[in-house]
Design an enzyme around this catalytic site. Sequence first.
Site, PDB file in Angstrom:
ATOM      1  N   GLU A 277       0.826  -1.213   0.000  1.00 50.07           N
ATOM      2  CA  GLU A 277       0.000   0.000   0.000  1.00 50.07           C
ATOM      3  C   GLU A 277       0.855   1.256   0.000  1.00 50.07           C
ATOM      4  O   GLU A 277       1.926   1.283   0.597  1.00 50.07           O
ATOM      5  CB  GLU A 277      -0.866   0.038   1.258  1.00 50.07           C
ATOM      6  CG  GLU A 277      -1.932  -1.008   1.271  1.00 50.07           C
ATOM      7  CD  GLU A 277      -2.689  -1.050   2.584  1.00 50.07           C
ATOM      8  OE1 GLU A 277      -2.751  -0.010   3.281  1.00 50.07           O
ATOM      9  OE2 GLU A 277      -3.224  -2.114   2.899  1.00 50.07           O
TER      10      GLU A 277
ATOM     11  N   CYS B 155       4.885  -7.524   7.823  1.00 49.32           N
ATOM     12  CA  CYS B 155       5.822  -7.038   8.837  1.00 49.32           C
ATOM     13  C   CYS B 155       6.016  -8.116   9.893  1.00 49.32           C
ATOM     14  O   CYS B 155       5.094  -8.855  10.218  1.00 49.32           O
ATOM     15  CB  CYS B 155       5.260  -5.773   9.484  1.00 49.32           C
ATOM     16  SG  CYS B 155       6.393  -5.014  10.679  1.00 49.32           S
TER      17      CYS B 155
ATOM     18  N   CYS C  43      -1.647  -3.263  15.008  1.00 49.10           N
ATOM     19  CA  CYS C  43      -1.305  -2.949  13.615  1.00 49.10           C
ATOM     20  C   CYS C  43      -1.757  -4.037  12.645  1.00 49.10           C
ATOM     21  O   CYS C  43      -1.487  -5.226  12.848  1.00 49.10           O
ATOM     22  CB  CYS C  43       0.207  -2.751  13.503  1.00 49.10           C
ATOM     23  SG  CYS C  43       0.723  -2.315  11.853  1.00 49.10           S
TER      24      CYS C  43
ATOM     25  N   CYS D 169      -2.401   2.197   7.364  1.00 47.72           N
ATOM     26  CA  CYS D 169      -1.699   1.212   6.545  1.00 47.72           C
ATOM     27  C   CYS D 169      -1.956  -0.239   6.912  1.00 47.72           C
ATOM     28  O   CYS D 169      -2.107  -0.578   8.060  1.00 47.72           O
ATOM     29  CB  CYS D 169      -0.223   1.518   6.563  1.00 47.72           C
ATOM     30  SG  CYS D 169       0.101   2.814   5.384  1.00 47.72           S
TER      31      CYS D 169
ATOM     32  N   CYS E   4       3.297   8.316   1.703  1.00 48.80           N
ATOM     33  CA  CYS E   4       3.643   7.332   2.722  1.00 48.80           C
ATOM     34  C   CYS E   4       3.935   6.010   2.019  1.00 48.80           C
ATOM     35  O   CYS E   4       3.073   5.460   1.343  1.00 48.80           O
ATOM     36  CB  CYS E   4       2.466   7.186   3.684  1.00 48.80           C
ATOM     37  SG  CYS E   4       2.682   5.897   4.907  1.00 48.80           S
TER      38      CYS E   4
ATOM     39  N   CYS F 230       3.266  -5.795  16.339  1.00 46.88           N
ATOM     40  CA  CYS F 230       2.547  -4.836  17.201  1.00 46.88           C
ATOM     41  C   CYS F 230       1.055  -5.196  17.238  1.00 46.88           C
ATOM     42  O   CYS F 230       0.446  -5.483  16.209  1.00 46.88           O
ATOM     43  CB  CYS F 230       2.730  -3.407  16.680  1.00 46.88           C
ATOM     44  SG  CYS F 230       4.454  -2.880  16.633  1.00 46.88           S
TER      45      CYS F 230
HETATM   46  N1  SAH Z   1       7.288  -0.199  11.354  1.00 49.21           N
HETATM   47  C1  SAH Z   1       7.365   1.213  11.471  1.00 49.21           C
HETATM   48  C2  SAH Z   1       6.570   1.981  10.411  1.00 49.21           C
HETATM   49  C3  SAH Z   1       5.191   1.515  10.052  1.00 49.21           C
HETATM   50  S1  SAH Z   1       3.786   1.892  11.011  1.00 49.21           S
HETATM   51  C4  SAH Z   1       6.977   1.659  12.851  1.00 49.21           C
HETATM   52  O1  SAH Z   1       6.565   0.821  13.643  1.00 49.21           O
HETATM   53  O2  SAH Z   1       7.141   2.829  13.159  1.00 49.21           O
HETATM   54  C5  SAH Z   1       3.554   3.625  11.032  1.00 49.21           C
HETATM   55  C6  SAH Z   1       2.963   4.104  12.350  1.00 49.21           C
HETATM   56  O3  SAH Z   1       1.576   3.731  12.481  1.00 49.21           O
HETATM   57  C7  SAH Z   1       3.648   3.518  13.564  1.00 49.21           C
HETATM   58  O4  SAH Z   1       3.809   4.511  14.536  1.00 49.21           O
HETATM   59  C8  SAH Z   1       2.669   2.462  14.016  1.00 49.21           C
HETATM   60  O5  SAH Z   1       2.880   2.090  15.335  1.00 49.21           O
HETATM   61  C9  SAH Z   1       1.356   3.155  13.749  1.00 49.21           C
HETATM   62  N2  SAH Z   1       0.182   2.292  13.667  1.00 49.21           N
HETATM   63  C10 SAH Z   1       0.087   1.041  13.191  1.00 49.21           C
HETATM   64  N3  SAH Z   1      -1.162   0.584  13.277  1.00 49.21           N
HETATM   65  C11 SAH Z   1      -1.888   1.570  13.808  1.00 49.21           C
HETATM   66  C12 SAH Z   1      -3.267   1.717  14.132  1.00 49.21           C
HETATM   67  N4  SAH Z   1      -4.125   0.715  13.957  1.00 49.21           N
HETATM   68  N5  SAH Z   1      -3.662   2.882  14.672  1.00 49.21           N
HETATM   69  C13 SAH Z   1      -2.791   3.898  14.859  1.00 49.21           C
HETATM   70  N6  SAH Z   1      -1.493   3.839  14.563  1.00 49.21           N
HETATM   71  C14 SAH Z   1      -1.035   2.681  14.050  1.00 49.21           C
END
Ligand code: SAH
Length: 349
Positions: free
Chosen positions: A93, A113, A120, A336, A106, A117
């Site tokens: 994406e 990944c 995510c 994302c 972005c 987390c």
């Molecule tokens: N792997 C990297 C970049 C990708 S995620 C990282 O962890 O920073 C980009 C941002 O979106 C990160 O801060 C991540 O924690 C956040 N993120 C992911 N899923 C999310 C969600 N459902 N709601 C809000 N933020 C989210």
Amino acid sequence: MALTDLKSLTYNQLNSFITNELGEAPFRTKQIFSWLHKGVTSFDEMTNLSKALRQKLSQTSYISKLETERKQVSKLDCTTKYLFRLDDGNCIETVVMYYKHGISVCVSSQVGCAMGCRFCASTIGGKLRSLNAGEILDQILFAQKDIGERISNIVMMGIGEPLDNYDNVMAFLQNVNHPDGVNIGYRHISLSTCGLVDKIYKLADENLPITLSVSLHAPNDEIRNSIMPVNRKYNIHELITACKAYLEKTGRRISFEYSLISGVNDSVENARELAHLLKGMLCHINLIPVNSIEERRDSIKKSTSENIIKFLNELTRLGMNATVRRELGSDIDASCGQLRKKRMSEPKA
Ligand code: SAH
């Protein structure tokens, strides 16, 4: 013989390919690099090269390209989200966002990944592979061509953990910054990481004036362990120490991402703890109302507006530099990983 992926080569690598492997004059490098970075998809478009050279290129190398699997444009703010298909059929994406200060893209850095987390969508299903430098760049080239306007900013906050794909991300950064290519200044590029501490030190040594965004999301190890598995490898103390080293080396303010999850990390007490943790550091805290994803509907819920304001006010009262991120493209699943995940669970056409 395997064909060479031209857009994944840095300028110097391309130069050595053109001069050493193909035996061409060095001025060809600049011409070919410029064409590639204008987003051409075939050698025939490189009209200032002889037919013989174009043929030689097509016998030894290739130009990667993306296919649009889906494109969604927000009716609210024109945020545009692409689901792209890579040459091997995998999907990623990319999101284009319009701001007063310019157009920001972005980009994704991996297919899926590995970081796990809890909140995510990108990590459900794990990591399939890393993108190569050309595939990361392709997202910028495609978006720029498609919208017909110059992209001014890049955020590496799409699918994947950029520091888990270090070498390809570095090659991409070099290329996208190159004056004969897209020429986006390092100061207009942000890289977001969940906190791979060893790589933060390595990045600091590169001394690039990019903005480092750190996905912190918790003020203490107990909470961070419960939502981010990476914290069991590198705890908050190690992470903050690495951030300070990065700051010291580059002089660049760190941006901390903090997604507010109801009942998990969004109390006023948590705000106080966060302020204490980051006190005195040159940084900005980006509060993000968490986007709840289907698979985690029960445990990951967005904080109420009231709690978000209280959290922000407490940070501000304690002298911290914090803002709540504006939600863009909320009508098109713009956070994302959601679109790709939906596509993966659909029956194949
Ligand atoms: N792997 C990297 C970049 C990708 S995620 C990282 O962890 O920073 C980009 C941002 O979106 C990160 O801060 C991540 O924690 C956040 N993120 C992911 N899923 C999310 C969600 N459902 N709601 C809000 N933020 C989210």
